[in-house]
Design a protein around this motif. Structure first.
Motif, mmCIF file in Angstrom:
data_model
loop_
_atom_site.group_PDB
_atom_site.id
_atom_site.type_symbol
_atom_site.label_atom_id
_atom_site.label_comp_id
_atom_site.label_asym_id
_atom_site.label_seq_id
_atom_site.Cartn_x
_atom_site.Cartn_y
_atom_site.Cartn_z
ATOM 1 N N UNK A 1 20.422 -27.091 5.945
ATOM 2 C CA UNK A 1 20.436 -27.664 7.291
ATOM 3 C C UNK A 1 21.200 -26.737 8.226
ATOM 4 N N UNK A 2 20.619 -26.497 9.371
ATOM 5 C CA UNK A 2 21.214 -25.606 10.367
ATOM 6 C C UNK A 2 21.922 -26.444 11.427
ATOM 7 N N UNK A 3 23.223 -26.168 11.654
ATOM 8 C CA UNK A 3 24.035 -26.966 12.570
ATOM 9 C C UNK A 3 24.626 -26.074 13.655
ATOM 10 N N UNK A 4 24.478 -26.501 14.903
ATOM 11 C CA UNK A 4 25.133 -25.855 16.040
ATOM 12 C C UNK A 4 26.330 -26.693 16.447
ATOM 13 N N UNK A 25 31.024 -29.637 5.334
ATOM 14 C CA UNK A 25 30.799 -30.565 4.233
ATOM 15 C C UNK A 25 29.308 -30.849 4.040
ATOM 16 N N UNK A 26 28.490 -30.451 5.018
ATOM 17 C CA UNK A 26 27.064 -30.732 4.963
ATOM 18 C C UNK A 26 26.194 -29.484 4.927
ATOM 19 N N UNK A 27 26.739 -28.333 5.321
ATOM 20 C CA UNK A 27 25.919 -27.127 5.392
ATOM 21 C C UNK A 27 26.798 -25.878 5.444
ATOM 22 N N UNK A 84 18.351 -25.390 15.747
ATOM 23 C CA UNK A 84 19.153 -26.106 14.753
ATOM 24 C C UNK A 84 18.526 -27.454 14.412
ATOM 25 N N UNK A 85 18.950 -27.991 13.282
ATOM 26 C CA UNK A 85 18.533 -29.341 12.898
ATOM 27 C C UNK A 85 19.444 -30.398 13.498
ATOM 28 N N UNK A 86 20.659 -29.969 13.859
ATOM 29 C CA UNK A 86 21.664 -30.915 14.334
ATOM 30 C C UNK A 86 22.622 -30.188 15.270
ATOM 31 N N UNK A 87 22.999 -30.858 16.350
ATOM 32 C CA UNK A 87 24.020 -30.339 17.264
ATOM 33 C C UNK A 87 25.203 -31.303 17.246
ATOM 34 N N UNK A 88 26.399 -30.747 17.013
ATOM 35 C CA UNK A 88 27.635 -31.518 17.017
ATOM 36 C C UNK A 88 28.524 -30.983 18.132
ATOM 37 N N UNK A 89 29.024 -31.864 18.990
ATOM 38 C CA UNK A 89 29.860 -31.467 20.121
ATOM 39 C C UNK A 89 31.231 -32.111 19.995
#
Length: 254
Positions: A1-4, A25-27, A84-89
């Motif tokens: 999983x790709x995370x920004x 913890x996820x990627x 990305x698959x997910x963006x976290x801010x």
């Protein structure tokens, strides 16, 4: 999983480091693209009157001389290549609750992700004078962040929606759990204006961050935080007040 990962407190903010730890913890495919300086209160603004510069701090780690929205746009269009698959801010140092979300650069970075069709989550740690500047400042976010993300990994986010998460200002052990709640509203206009004089005797004004009185409506993010819970709020970008459409249309009918 790709995370920004991004934020509005800047590339060197401690909350960004906390969010990186949570994401790992996820990627292992983690990308960081955040403002080079603090952009709190920037909202969903774009930099249009000056050039935006991209600075590389390391592998998959970049800073942008602009807003959180600029950072997400640059990451998606210039930095990452594949989306990305997910963006976290976040994790923002301070709450983004109630109507404060309209000012928030943290939430606005997630808004930009949602507009791009990427699942996006904003995280904020409610401020506490007791833990400010200590290792415990982001403890609730660090320990409860993964518990919030995990159930959302395979969830389908409706189009143009995002998740806003706030962690209460207490120790991790004192957090009572997670509540799914609606956005609340403060009773009064936000903050205050502090007046002063600079060394040359010229007046200046500084927007203050004093506590705001509010009524804890049941089922809101404000109530959840006050009760010691993590507040998880789904937000939508469609601001249309549908109930007013027919009423307004009748006023303009020929």
């Amino acid at each position: 999983m790709r995370i920004l990962i991004t934020n509005d407190d800047g590339i060197h903010a401690p909350g960004l480091t906390v969010l990186e730890e949570i994401a790992r913890e996820f990627s292992d495919d983690i990308w960081v693209c955040a403002p080079s300086e603090e952009q709190s209160g920037a909202g969903h603004s774009l930099t249009l009157n000056r050039p935006v510069r991209l600075q590389k701090f390391g592998e998959r780690r970049f800073a942008v001389t602009g807003t959180p929205t600029d950072s997400v746009m640059m990451a998606l269009r210039e930095v990452m290549g594949d989306a990305p698959d997910l963006i976290l801010s976040g994790v923002n140092r301070g709450a983004n609750l109630g109507d404060d979300i309209t000012y928030s650069g943290t939430v606005s970075a997630a808004i930009e992700g949602a507009l791009a069709g990427v699942r996006s989550i904003a995280f904020s740690q409610v401020y506490s004078h007791e833990t400010a500047g200590t290792d415990a400042e982001f403890a609730a976010a660090r320990n409860w962040g993964p518990k919030v993300i995990k159930p959302l990994l395979d969830a389908q986010f409706p189009s143009r929606t995002l998740i806003n998460v706030n962690f209460p200002p207490c120790s991790s052990d004192a957090v009572k759990g997670v509540r799914i709640v609606r956005q609340g509203f403060h009773d009064y206009a936000r903050g205050s204006i502090v007046e002063g004089k600079d060394p040359r005797g010229q007046r200046y004004f500084w927007f203050g961050l004093h506590a705001i009185e509010h009524t804890l409506d049941h089922g809101t993010d404000l109530e959840a935080i006050d009760d010691g819970y993590v507040a998880v709020t789904p937000l939508q970008l469609d601001l249309t007040h549908y109930a007013s459409l027919d009423t307004l249309a009748s006023r303009f009918a020929e």
